[in-house]
Design a protein around this motif. Sequence first.
Motif, mmCIF file in Angstrom:
data_model
loop_
_atom_site.group_PDB
_atom_site.id
_atom_site.type_symbol
_atom_site.label_atom_id
_atom_site.label_comp_id
_atom_site.label_asym_id
_atom_site.label_seq_id
_atom_site.Cartn_x
_atom_site.Cartn_y
_atom_site.Cartn_z
ATOM 1 N N TYR A 76 91.182 -9.998 33.420
ATOM 2 C CA TYR A 76 90.531 -9.038 32.524
ATOM 3 C C TYR A 76 89.830 -9.764 31.376
ATOM 4 O O TYR A 76 88.669 -9.496 31.069
ATOM 5 C CB TYR A 76 91.578 -8.068 31.979
ATOM 6 C CG TYR A 76 91.071 -7.136 30.902
ATOM 7 C CD1 TYR A 76 90.473 -5.927 31.233
ATOM 8 C CD2 TYR A 76 91.192 -7.466 29.556
ATOM 9 C CE1 TYR A 76 90.005 -5.064 30.243
ATOM 10 C CE2 TYR A 76 90.730 -6.616 28.561
ATOM 11 C CZ TYR A 76 90.142 -5.421 28.914
ATOM 12 O OH TYR A 76 89.671 -4.572 27.931
ATOM 13 N N LYS A 77 90.545 -10.685 30.739
ATOM 14 C CA LYS A 77 89.985 -11.414 29.599
ATOM 15 C C LYS A 77 88.778 -12.243 30.031
ATOM 16 O O LYS A 77 87.743 -12.259 29.361
ATOM 17 C CB LYS A 77 91.051 -12.323 28.982
ATOM 18 C CG LYS A 77 92.240 -11.592 28.395
ATOM 19 C CD LYS A 77 91.910 -10.880 27.107
ATOM 20 C CE LYS A 77 91.788 -11.842 25.961
ATOM 21 N NZ LYS A 77 91.597 -11.143 24.670
ATOM 22 N N SER A 78 88.915 -12.932 31.163
ATOM 23 C CA SER A 78 87.845 -13.788 31.652
ATOM 24 C C SER A 78 86.597 -12.984 31.999
ATOM 25 O O SER A 78 85.479 -13.341 31.600
ATOM 26 C CB SER A 78 88.325 -14.570 32.881
ATOM 27 O OG SER A 78 87.275 -15.308 33.450
ATOM 28 N N GLN A 79 86.787 -11.884 32.734
ATOM 29 C CA GLN A 79 85.646 -11.087 33.174
ATOM 30 C C GLN A 79 84.942 -10.427 32.004
ATOM 31 O O GLN A 79 83.707 -10.426 31.928
ATOM 32 C CB GLN A 79 86.100 -10.029 34.183
ATOM 33 C CG GLN A 79 84.942 -9.180 34.722
ATOM 34 C CD GLN A 79 85.347 -8.327 35.896
ATOM 35 O OE1 GLN A 79 86.050 -8.777 36.792
ATOM 36 N NE2 GLN A 79 84.917 -7.084 35.914
ATOM 37 N N ASN A 80 85.708 -9.846 31.075
ATOM 38 C CA ASN A 80 85.082 -9.152 29.960
ATOM 39 C C ASN A 80 84.420 -10.103 28.974
ATOM 40 O O ASN A 80 83.378 -9.794 28.393
ATOM 41 C CB ASN A 80 86.115 -8.275 29.239
ATOM 42 C CG ASN A 80 86.286 -6.942 29.942
ATOM 43 O OD1 ASN A 80 85.754 -6.736 31.028
ATOM 44 N ND2 ASN A 80 87.014 -6.030 29.334
ATOM 45 N N GLU A 81 85.030 -11.269 28.766
ATOM 46 C CA GLU A 81 84.395 -12.264 27.902
ATOM 47 C C GLU A 81 83.075 -12.740 28.502
ATOM 48 O O GLU A 81 82.077 -12.917 27.794
ATOM 49 C CB GLU A 81 85.337 -13.449 27.678
ATOM 50 C CG GLU A 81 86.482 -13.154 26.722
ATOM 51 C CD GLU A 81 87.485 -14.291 26.643
ATOM 52 O OE1 GLU A 81 87.252 -15.334 27.313
ATOM 53 O OE2 GLU A 81 88.504 -14.143 25.929
ATOM 54 N N THR A 82 83.065 -12.927 29.833
ATOM 55 C CA THR A 82 81.836 -13.332 30.518
ATOM 56 C C THR A 82 80.773 -12.244 30.428
ATOM 57 O O THR A 82 79.600 -12.522 30.142
ATOM 58 C CB THR A 82 82.126 -13.650 31.998
ATOM 59 O OG1 THR A 82 83.098 -14.690 32.080
ATOM 60 C CG2 THR A 82 80.865 -14.081 32.714
ATOM 61 N N SER A 83 81.186 -10.988 30.664
ATOM 62 C CA SER A 83 80.242 -9.867 30.599
ATOM 63 C C SER A 83 79.652 -9.724 29.206
ATOM 64 O O SER A 83 78.429 -9.542 29.043
ATOM 65 C CB SER A 83 80.942 -8.563 31.006
ATOM 66 O OG SER A 83 81.349 -8.610 32.348
ATOM 67 N N GLU A 84 80.504 -9.799 28.178
ATOM 68 C CA GLU A 84 80.028 -9.676 26.803
ATOM 69 C C GLU A 84 79.080 -10.817 26.441
ATOM 70 O O GLU A 84 78.043 -10.598 25.794
ATOM 71 C CB GLU A 84 81.216 -9.662 25.840
ATOM 72 C CG GLU A 84 82.003 -8.366 25.845
ATOM 73 C CD GLU A 84 83.159 -8.385 24.859
ATOM 74 O OE1 GLU A 84 83.273 -9.376 24.107
ATOM 75 O OE2 GLU A 84 83.933 -7.418 24.841
ATOM 76 N N LYS A 85 79.426 -12.008 26.867
ATOM 77 C CA LYS A 85 78.600 -13.174 26.557
ATOM 78 C C LYS A 85 77.198 -13.037 27.148
ATOM 79 O O LYS A 85 76.187 -13.184 26.431
ATOM 80 C CB LYS A 85 79.270 -14.442 27.109
ATOM 81 C CG LYS A 85 78.427 -15.694 26.944
ATOM 82 C CD LYS A 85 79.065 -16.893 27.652
ATOM 83 C CE LYS A 85 78.144 -18.124 27.589
ATOM 84 N NZ LYS A 85 78.721 -19.274 28.321
ATOM 85 N N TYR A 86 77.130 -12.734 28.442
ATOM 86 C CA TYR A 86 75.821 -12.682 29.089
ATOM 87 C C TYR A 86 75.045 -11.414 28.746
ATOM 88 O O TYR A 86 73.806 -11.422 28.760
ATOM 89 C CB TYR A 86 75.979 -12.843 30.597
ATOM 90 C CG TYR A 86 76.360 -14.251 30.986
ATOM 91 C CD1 TYR A 86 75.461 -15.293 30.805
ATOM 92 C CD2 TYR A 86 77.618 -14.545 31.496
ATOM 93 C CE1 TYR A 86 75.795 -16.600 31.125
ATOM 94 C CE2 TYR A 86 77.980 -15.846 31.827
ATOM 95 C CZ TYR A 86 77.063 -16.868 31.636
ATOM 96 O OH TYR A 86 77.408 -18.162 31.945
ATOM 97 N N GLN A 87 75.754 -10.315 28.431
ATOM 98 C CA GLN A 87 75.049 -9.124 27.964
ATOM 99 C C GLN A 87 74.382 -9.409 26.624
ATOM 100 O O GLN A 87 73.230 -9.019 26.368
ATOM 101 C CB GLN A 87 76.017 -7.949 27.832
ATOM 102 C CG GLN A 87 75.335 -6.613 27.530
ATOM 103 C CD GLN A 87 74.604 -6.060 28.738
ATOM 104 O OE1 GLN A 87 75.191 -5.567 29.683
ATOM 105 N NE2 GLN A 87 73.275 -6.133 28.708
ATOM 106 N N HIS A 88 75.103 -10.127 25.756
ATOM 107 C CA HIS A 88 74.556 -10.498 24.447
ATOM 108 C C HIS A 88 73.384 -11.467 24.605
ATOM 109 O O HIS A 88 72.356 -11.328 23.922
ATOM 110 C CB HIS A 88 75.664 -11.131 23.591
ATOM 111 C CG HIS A 88 75.216 -11.521 22.218
ATOM 112 N ND1 HIS A 88 74.832 -10.594 21.271
ATOM 113 C CD2 HIS A 88 75.077 -12.744 21.628
ATOM 114 C CE1 HIS A 88 74.476 -11.220 20.156
ATOM 115 N NE2 HIS A 88 74.611 -12.522 20.346
ATOM 116 N N GLU A 89 73.517 -12.442 25.495
ATOM 117 C CA GLU A 89 72.430 -13.401 25.721
ATOM 118 C C GLU A 89 71.198 -12.706 26.306
ATOM 119 O O GLU A 89 70.063 -13.038 25.942
ATOM 120 C CB GLU A 89 72.899 -14.514 26.658
ATOM 121 C CG GLU A 89 73.873 -15.489 26.025
ATOM 122 C CD GLU A 89 74.220 -16.642 26.956
ATOM 123 O OE1 GLU A 89 73.641 -16.705 28.076
ATOM 124 O OE2 GLU A 89 75.083 -17.458 26.583
#
Length: 483
Positions: A46-59
């Motif tokens: 959960y932490k890995s997927q959401n951190e990745t999603s937030e990072k690339y959505q922001h980028e």
Amino acid sequence: MKLLHKEILIARHFKNAVFKNSAIYIITLFIGALLLFAAFSGWDNYKSQNETSEKYQHESREDWLKNPDKNPHRMAHYGNFAFRKSTSLSVFEFGMEPFFGNAIFLEAHKQNTANFSEAGFSNSMLRFGEISIAMVLQVLLPLLIFFVGFNSVAYERENGTLKILLSQGINWKQFLFGKILGIASVVMLLFVPTIIVLVLIWLLLQSFSISADETIKMLLFVGFHFIYLMFFCVVAVLVSASSKTSKKALVSLIGIWLILTIILPRTTQAIGAYLYEAPSKIRFNSDIEKDILKQGDSHNPNDVHYKAIKDSLLRVYKVDSVQKLPFNYSGFIMTEGERISSNIYNKHLEDLLKIYEKQNSFSKAVSFVNPYIAMKNLSMGLSNTDYDSYIDFQQQAENYRYNMAQKMNALQIKYISNKKPGPKDKPLTIDKRHWAIIEEFHYEPKPVWEVLKSEITAVISILLWIILLFVLIKIAAKNLKAI
């Protein structure tokens, strides 16, 4: 209270007898270790997927805003990304999430599907299923219940104590409920700590800031899993009570477990896909392309369909060329082309979803004969890891894509001149500040009432199974024999 006291005494005696068997400690420790591993892996995923999603959505958002002055239609083709974040309950129920993509590239005139699923980057072992808390609760704990309860009544019949107990003022109904409570007390030693850990993780993931919707989902998740486990406690006692020997009871219960959790779910999926065959992805996309070509090509100035639109505009505004129109002609045509292509795509998608809905409705109907399927569907729905949640994400992303493309087309219509620039002229562009009118994409999970509406079959079937089991207990209490 006196009647309840007898049932509690029977339950306590059964519990003590169970823990005299050293095998129960080994099995309990094994399942407990699996639950801890499932909690850890769910948390990490959960932490890995959401951190990745937030990072690339922001980028993706930053890249969109950093674009220089440009023609709006080029911005529509530059595109954007939509990322799907997991909900907190997906820590406990992975559902179909590992097999569905969580990112979609959004661009003008084209509808893309979600990509970058976890299964796409994993080995084939993922096809056997990941170990989640929901899997342990739904598959392994019922097996433990059957292991604990197979001799709950049959053993008493075999060694002659059943006849003695029934002759001492205990009736069948009290005896059966006492045994059910006894099995439940053993299972609760695993279930209650699991729920405590589950709730603690759930609170930590949300920084102890929870919404009413998430709270209701959590309560339903826990409550229905409790009911589901009680169902297997009742089944274990009834099968044991109707069997002449413990051996026959064990064989029958293992057969029931295999049919409910292994055979029926896979068979149901295969039959549903066979009865309602869906077109391949290649055929689906090909059919859309054919229909779009029938309507014309918005990028081709000589296309018959769009030439008719041009002629009508020239007549309405009483001009002899598109350069004299009071708005950008290309932007107008792009708007019309986007509307037509989106309508065609949505029509084909609607037809495809009807096929999938029929496949899923067959599976949901089987939940009336298999509580495991009902519990699995409800669990995935509450965790937003089911098929409906994936489709909801696709539709939210498509709505965002369509609005993005049409807003860019509207900017082109308003600000871009019809007069084409010369070789030495500056390209037709608008100020980059206009890109900010497109808001960042945010996926919104389905609220609990929509989940219950889509999974009403599962809810009804679980409740009906509980009612049926109580009726069977009443019938058994009247017809069972001590010998």
